[in-house]
Design an enzyme around this catalytic site. Structure first.
Site, PDB file in Angstrom:
ATOM      1  N   LYS A  83      57.539   7.741  13.083  1.00 50.04           N
ATOM      2  CA  LYS A  83      56.724   6.574  12.556  1.00 50.04           C
ATOM      3  C   LYS A  83      57.370   5.220  12.848  1.00 50.04           C
ATOM      4  O   LYS A  83      58.413   5.094  12.496  1.00 50.04           O
ATOM      5  CB  LYS A  83      56.701   7.084  10.944  1.00 50.04           C
ATOM      6  CG  LYS A  83      55.588   6.736  10.328  1.00 50.04           C
ATOM      7  CD  LYS A  83      55.506   7.262   8.660  1.00 50.04           C
ATOM      8  CE  LYS A  83      54.456   6.756   8.146  1.00 50.04           C
ATOM      9  NZ  LYS A  83      54.801   7.351   6.781  1.00 50.04           N
TER      10      LYS A  83
HETATM   11  C1  E4P Z   1      51.872   7.293   4.336  1.00 55.38           C
HETATM   12  O1  E4P Z   1      52.269   7.491   5.606  1.00 55.38           O
HETATM   13  C2  E4P Z   1      52.285   6.021   3.614  1.00 55.38           C
HETATM   14  O2  E4P Z   1      53.793   6.078   3.802  1.00 55.38           O
HETATM   15  C3  E4P Z   1      51.809   6.190   2.214  1.00 55.38           C
HETATM   16  O3  E4P Z   1      50.561   6.628   2.295  1.00 55.38           O
HETATM   17  C4  E4P Z   1      52.003   4.735   1.546  1.00 55.38           C
HETATM   18  O4  E4P Z   1      51.388   4.892   0.305  1.00 55.38           O
HETATM   19  P1  E4P Z   1      51.669   3.853  -1.175  1.00 55.38           P
HETATM   20  O5  E4P Z   1      50.748   2.689  -0.690  1.00 55.38           O
HETATM   21  O6  E4P Z   1      51.039   4.505  -2.154  1.00 55.38           O
HETATM   22  O7  E4P Z   1      52.984   3.599  -0.993  1.00 55.38           O
END
Ligand code: E4P
Length: 214
Positions: A83
């Site tokens: 990522k």
């Molecule tokens: C996904 O890959 C993200 O890390 C995640 O959905 C972020 O979500 P949040 O906005 O609730 O922190």
């Protein structure tokens, strides 16, 4: 649509895997921090129970650092997806990872234009954060609609991974728009099961069953 669970908590992951509807896992540095465990320990636990794609995020912000961390993460298990943040260095790293055959998930996407950059770089997944857009009075789901349309127009292979999901209707709307994946916190996955008429209906069936001669 594939369901990913958005957590680094191994117990929550095991529960979702046991339901047979978990196609993969996404994590980020905040989710790893919540576990109170080292990143290495978290990676080991998740890799042991998940066969689908597991997104693990780099924390370096420069190209060389991202490449070093990403290559190391990718060596952990075949299904690891690196990522990377949607920055200039992140997009450059995405192209380099793609050329090396390493899968990527480009994160922190907040516009269709950014999603186009990720697709051009050959990203495996793009993660638009819809909940965080809703939080600042932008309609998060509108960019999912745009990205799905744009990717289809040009037959990009990058999968649209709807992230920052806050409630079941985000999931339903993502499915309606044809998103490839929805990653959701365990609490949202849990809420998808719930309907009061299911509970009332089951209670009535069980009550009526008591009167059936045994
Ligand atoms: C996904 O890959 C993200 O890390 C995640 O959905 C972020 O979500 P949040 O906005 O609730 O922190």
């Amino acid at each position: 649509m594939k369901f990913f669970v958005d957590t680094a908590d191994i117990n929550q992951i095991k529960e979702a895997v046991a339901w047979g509807i978990c196609d993969g896992v996404t994590t980020n540095p905040s989710l790893v921090a919540k576990t109170g465990k080292s990143f290495d320990a978290v990676i080991e636990e998740i890799c042991e129970v998940v066969d689908g794609p597991i997104s693990l995020e780099v924390t370096a912000t420069d190209f060389d650092g991202m490449m070093e961390q990403g290559r190391a993460l990718a060596k952990t298990k075949d299904n690891v997806v690196v990522k990377v943040p949607l920055t200039k260095d992140g997009i450059r790293a995405t192209r380099a990872f793609t050329d090396e055959g390493i899968k990527t998930n480009v994160t922190l996407c907040f516009s269709a234009g950014q999603a186009l950059l990720a697709a051009k770089a050959g990203a495996s997944y793009i993660s638009p954060f819809i909940g965080r857009l809703d939080d600042v009075s932008n309609e998060g789901m509108a960019i999912i609609d745009d990205i799905v349309t744009i990717y289809r127009n040009y037959e990009f292979t990058t999968e649209v991974l709807v992230a920052s999901v806050r409630h079941p209707m985000h999931v339903v709307e993502a499915a309606r728009l044809g998103a490839d994946v929805c990653t959701m916190p365990p609490a949202v996955l849990d809420k998808l099961f719930k309907h009061p008429l299911t509970d009332i209906g089951l209670a009535r069936f069980l009550k009526d069953w008591e009167s059936v001669p045994k």
